[in-house]
Write a protein that holds these residues in place. Structure first.
Motif, PDB file in Angstrom:
ATOM      1  N   ASP A  73       1.463 -13.078  -6.243  1.00 30.44           N
ATOM      2  CA  ASP A  73       2.355 -12.105  -5.883  1.00 30.44           C
ATOM      3  C   ASP A  73       2.647 -12.461  -4.135  1.00 30.44           C
ATOM      4  OD1 ASP A  73       4.211  -9.628  -6.864  1.00 30.44           O
ATOM      5  OD2 ASP A  73       3.440  -9.493  -5.086  1.00 30.44           O
ATOM      6  N   ASP A  74       3.291 -12.600  -3.374  1.00 34.74           N
ATOM      7  CA  ASP A  74       3.169 -12.129  -2.201  1.00 34.74           C
ATOM      8  C   ASP A  74       2.569 -10.845  -1.410  1.00 34.74           C
ATOM      9  OD1 ASP A  74       3.766 -14.453  -1.636  1.00 34.74           O
ATOM     10  OD2 ASP A  74       5.876 -14.216  -1.338  1.00 34.74           O
ATOM     11  N   ALA A  75       2.997 -10.143  -1.829  1.00 34.47           N
ATOM     12  CA  ALA A  75       3.110  -8.463  -2.073  1.00 34.47           C
ATOM     13  C   ALA A  75       1.041  -8.229  -2.533  1.00 34.47           C
ATOM     14  CB  ALA A  75       3.692  -7.709  -2.545  1.00 34.47           C
ATOM     15  N   TYR A  76       0.879  -8.794  -3.367  1.00 34.65           N
ATOM     16  CA  TYR A  76      -0.573  -8.371  -3.521  1.00 34.65           C
ATOM     17  C   TYR A  76      -1.444  -9.429  -2.611  1.00 34.65           C
ATOM     18  CZ  TYR A  76      -5.147  -7.969  -6.366  1.00 34.65           C
ATOM     19  OH  TYR A  76      -6.265  -7.742  -6.471  1.00 34.65           O
ATOM     20  N   ARG A  77      -0.833 -10.522  -2.227  1.00 33.58           N
ATOM     21  CA  ARG A  77      -1.496 -10.990  -1.394  1.00 33.58           C
ATOM     22  C   ARG A  77      -1.944 -10.632   0.242  1.00 33.58           C
ATOM     23  NH1 ARG A  77      -3.670 -16.891  -1.331  1.00 33.58           N
ATOM     24  NH2 ARG A  77      -2.166 -17.048  -3.397  1.00 33.58           N
ATOM     25  N   ARG A  78      -0.682 -10.128   0.427  1.00 32.35           N
ATOM     26  CA  ARG A  78      -1.074  -9.207   1.611  1.00 32.35           C
ATOM     27  C   ARG A  78      -1.597  -8.221   1.813  1.00 32.35           C
ATOM     28  NH1 ARG A  78       4.781 -10.809   1.116  1.00 32.35           N
ATOM     29  NH2 ARG A  78       4.713  -7.977   1.307  1.00 32.35           N
ATOM     30  N   ALA A  79      -1.856  -7.146   1.027  1.00 34.21           N
ATOM     31  CA  ALA A  79      -2.197  -5.864   0.835  1.00 34.21           C
ATOM     32  C   ALA A  79      -3.890  -6.835   1.035  1.00 34.21           C
ATOM     33  CB  ALA A  79      -2.134  -5.041  -0.472  1.00 34.21           C
ATOM     34  N   VAL A 235     -14.333  18.195  -3.209  1.00 28.83           N
ATOM     35  CA  VAL A 235     -15.825  17.814  -1.900  1.00 28.83           C
ATOM     36  C   VAL A 235     -14.645  16.714  -1.279  1.00 28.83           C
ATOM     37  CG1 VAL A 235     -17.536  15.928  -2.214  1.00 28.83           C
ATOM     38  CG2 VAL A 235     -17.030  18.319  -4.089  1.00 28.83           C
ATOM     39  N   ASP A 236     -13.587  15.244  -1.647  1.00 25.64           N
ATOM     40  CA  ASP A 236     -12.871  15.019  -0.437  1.00 25.64           C
ATOM     41  C   ASP A 236     -11.800  14.889  -0.602  1.00 25.64           C
ATOM     42  OD1 ASP A 236     -12.507  13.380   0.956  1.00 25.64           O
ATOM     43  OD2 ASP A 236     -13.413  11.867  -0.063  1.00 25.64           O
ATOM     44  N   PRO A 237     -11.007  15.584   0.075  1.00 22.67           N
ATOM     45  CA  PRO A 237      -9.437  15.934  -0.151  1.00 22.67           C
ATOM     46  C   PRO A 237      -8.780  14.750   0.379  1.00 22.67           C
ATOM     47  CG  PRO A 237     -10.764  18.009   1.527  1.00 22.67           C
ATOM     48  CD  PRO A 237     -11.632  16.147   1.496  1.00 22.67           C
ATOM     49  N   ALA A 238      -9.489  13.864   0.883  1.00 25.58           N
ATOM     50  CA  ALA A 238      -9.203  12.202   1.118  1.00 25.58           C
ATOM     51  C   ALA A 238      -9.218  11.575   0.203  1.00 25.58           C
ATOM     52  CB  ALA A 238      -9.349  11.586   1.945  1.00 25.58           C
ATOM     53  N   ALA A 239      -9.942  12.404  -0.877  1.00 21.48           N
ATOM     54  CA  ALA A 239     -10.530  10.970  -2.511  1.00 21.48           C
ATOM     55  C   ALA A 239      -8.951  10.419  -2.459  1.00 21.48           C
ATOM     56  CB  ALA A 239     -11.098  12.076  -3.375  1.00 21.48           C
ATOM     57  N   ILE A 240      -9.077   9.326  -3.132  1.00 18.76           N
ATOM     58  CA  ILE A 240      -8.055   8.839  -3.798  1.00 18.76           C
ATOM     59  C   ILE A 240      -8.227   9.051  -5.543  1.00 18.76           C
ATOM     60  CG2 ILE A 240      -7.225   6.393  -5.067  1.00 18.76           C
ATOM     61  CD1 ILE A 240      -9.341   4.775  -3.358  1.00 18.76           C
ATOM     62  N   LEU A 277      -6.396   1.904   0.075  1.00 21.13           N
ATOM     63  CA  LEU A 277      -7.196   1.097   1.027  1.00 21.13           C
ATOM     64  C   LEU A 277      -6.854   1.238   2.145  1.00 21.13           C
ATOM     65  CD1 LEU A 277      -9.965  -0.060  -1.153  1.00 21.13           C
ATOM     66  CD2 LEU A 277     -10.436   2.266   0.198  1.00 21.13           C
ATOM     67  N   VAL A 278      -5.350   0.303   1.884  1.00 22.78           N
ATOM     68  CA  VAL A 278      -4.658  -0.006   2.768  1.00 22.78           C
ATOM     69  C   VAL A 278      -3.505  -0.083   3.575  1.00 22.78           C
ATOM     70  CG1 VAL A 278      -2.658  -2.292   3.180  1.00 22.78           C
ATOM     71  CG2 VAL A 278      -4.969  -2.118   1.406  1.00 22.78           C
ATOM     72  N   GLU A 279      -2.806   1.398   3.187  1.00 21.42           N
ATOM     73  CA  GLU A 279      -2.577   2.595   3.878  1.00 21.42           C
ATOM     74  C   GLU A 279      -2.390   3.605   3.320  1.00 21.42           C
ATOM     75  OE1 GLU A 279       2.223   1.596   4.251  1.00 21.42           O
ATOM     76  OE2 GLU A 279       1.655   0.551   2.816  1.00 21.42           O
ATOM     77  N   ASP A 287       5.702   4.501  -6.711  1.00 24.73           N
ATOM     78  CA  ASP A 287       5.542   3.572  -7.571  1.00 24.73           C
ATOM     79  C   ASP A 287       6.426   1.697  -6.424  1.00 24.73           C
ATOM     80  OD1 ASP A 287       3.878   3.959  -9.682  1.00 24.73           O
ATOM     81  OD2 ASP A 287       4.816   4.099 -11.313  1.00 24.73           O
ATOM     82  N   SER A 288       7.616   2.997  -5.795  1.00 26.34           N
ATOM     83  CA  SER A 288       7.932   2.187  -5.027  1.00 26.34           C
ATOM     84  C   SER A 288       7.292   1.624  -3.298  1.00 26.34           C
ATOM     85  CB  SER A 288       9.755   2.871  -4.443  1.00 26.34           C
ATOM     86  OG  SER A 288       9.041   4.212  -3.902  1.00 26.34           O
ATOM     87  N   GLY A 289       5.944   1.417  -3.570  1.00 30.69           N
ATOM     88  CA  GLY A 289       5.683   1.301  -2.389  1.00 30.69           C
ATOM     89  C   GLY A 289       5.395  -0.238  -1.965  1.00 30.69           C
ATOM     90  N   ALA A 290       5.284  -1.203  -1.182  1.00 31.21           N
ATOM     91  CA  ALA A 290       4.872  -2.394  -0.759  1.00 31.21           C
ATOM     92  C   ALA A 290       4.153  -3.327  -1.853  1.00 31.21           C
ATOM     93  CB  ALA A 290       4.326  -2.317   0.530  1.00 31.21           C
TER      94      ALA A 290
END
Length: 295
Positions: A73-79, A235-240, A277-279, A287-290
């Motif tokens: 998948d091109d999008a996955y490879r780019r990410a 603890v980490d407001p920026a957590a995933i 991690l990428v963005e 779910d409509s992101g890149a």
């Protein structure tokens, strides 16, 4: 005492999927050869060492095939190529069975980077099935020895694990988990000079958990997992925030035990982690992101 239980090959394969004896703290501090690890696993699973090699190879083959499929998948490879990790960096994952999984999100990412062939960072998985936040503090010397520049920290599911058929003693209170996560953040950033990215535990399916562990002296409670996800965010407001993304179960994304993701579920986790991690400020909540939605 010698284990005389008879296992099916499917049971052995499932055990091997989540068990890496080379990551056990004692054997990390006092290493043994690969053949001895194979013999240890063979003894535990009551089978010839050759079968351990065969089953382990089948898991490796499945992992590489899944990574190759993702990279188509091109999008996955780019990410993957857009990850903010430079060649030569050491990215270390620390977690429990969800990250230790030989077919899991971190192993899929590592295999993808290897197959892609571009200059890449070194990815090291130090996750151990069953680990709590306190367990990781106890084996911090092994994390230090890995010399990470970045650490992906996904813990909490086993802090919420309870033991006992009636009293159900929880492994750690929310306050204890918060203390441990803050301690780990300080140890990683100050003692190791590494960057840490925290990840919330994934949600569990209470109906499946209650059914799978009805006769077992171990249990998980969905509300307590959610409570610890809140702790990670504090603890980490920026957590995933994987908990928010997995709270509504997708068909086929959880094993029958209601705790562990299926391979499809692991692909979905990888999608979520990779997107953030990428963005970092991108379309993580949609779910409509890149990136394609995997799983």
């Amino acid at each position: 005492m010698i284990n005389t239980r008879v296992y099916t090959d499917d049971e052995r394969r499932h055990f091997l999927r989540y068990t890496r004896t080379d990551r056990w703290p004692l054997l990390g501090r006092f290493p043994i050869g690969a053949d001895r690890h194979t013999g240890l696993l063979a003894g535990m699973l009551s089978c010839p060492p050759g079968l351990i090699d065969e089953l382990s190879a089948s898991l490796d083959d499945e992992l590489r095939a899944a990574a190759a499929e993702l990279l188509s998948d091109d999008a996955y490879r780019r990410a993957v190529r857009s990850l903010p990790y430079r060649p030569g960096e050491r990215v270390v994952a620390v977690g429990d069975s969800i990250t230790a999984d030989r077919l899991g999100w971190f192993e899929l990412l590592a295999a993808s980077l290897e197959l892609d062939g571009e200059p890449r960072p070194t990815l090291v998985n130090l996750s151990v099935s069953g680990n709590t936040t306190a367990d990781v503090i106890e084996r911090f010397d092994l994390l230090e020895a890995a010399e990470p520049s970045r650490v992906l920290l996904m813990l909490g599911t086993n802090d919420a694990r309870s033991h006992g058929r009636t009293s159900r003693f929880r492994m750690a209170t929310a306050a204890e988990t918060e203390r441990n996560l803050r301690a780990l953040a300080g140890l990683i950033t100050e003692d190791l000079g590494a960057e840490v990215t925290m990840i919330t535990p994934t949600a569990v399916d209470q109906v499946r958990v209650d059914r799978a562990f009805a006769d077992a002296p171990v249990h998980w409670d969905a509300a307590e997992i959610a409570e610890l996800a809140d702790v990670v965010r504090a603890v980490d407001p920026a957590a995933i925030d994987l908990h928010a993304r997995t709270r509504t179960a997708r068909p086929g994304n959880l094993e029958d035990d209601g705790v562990h993701p299926t391979v499809a579920g692991q692909r979905f986790i990888l999608t979520c982690v990779l997107a953030r991690l990428v963005e970092p400020a991108g379309s993580f909540g949609s779910d409509s992101g890149a990136l394609p939605v995997l799983g």
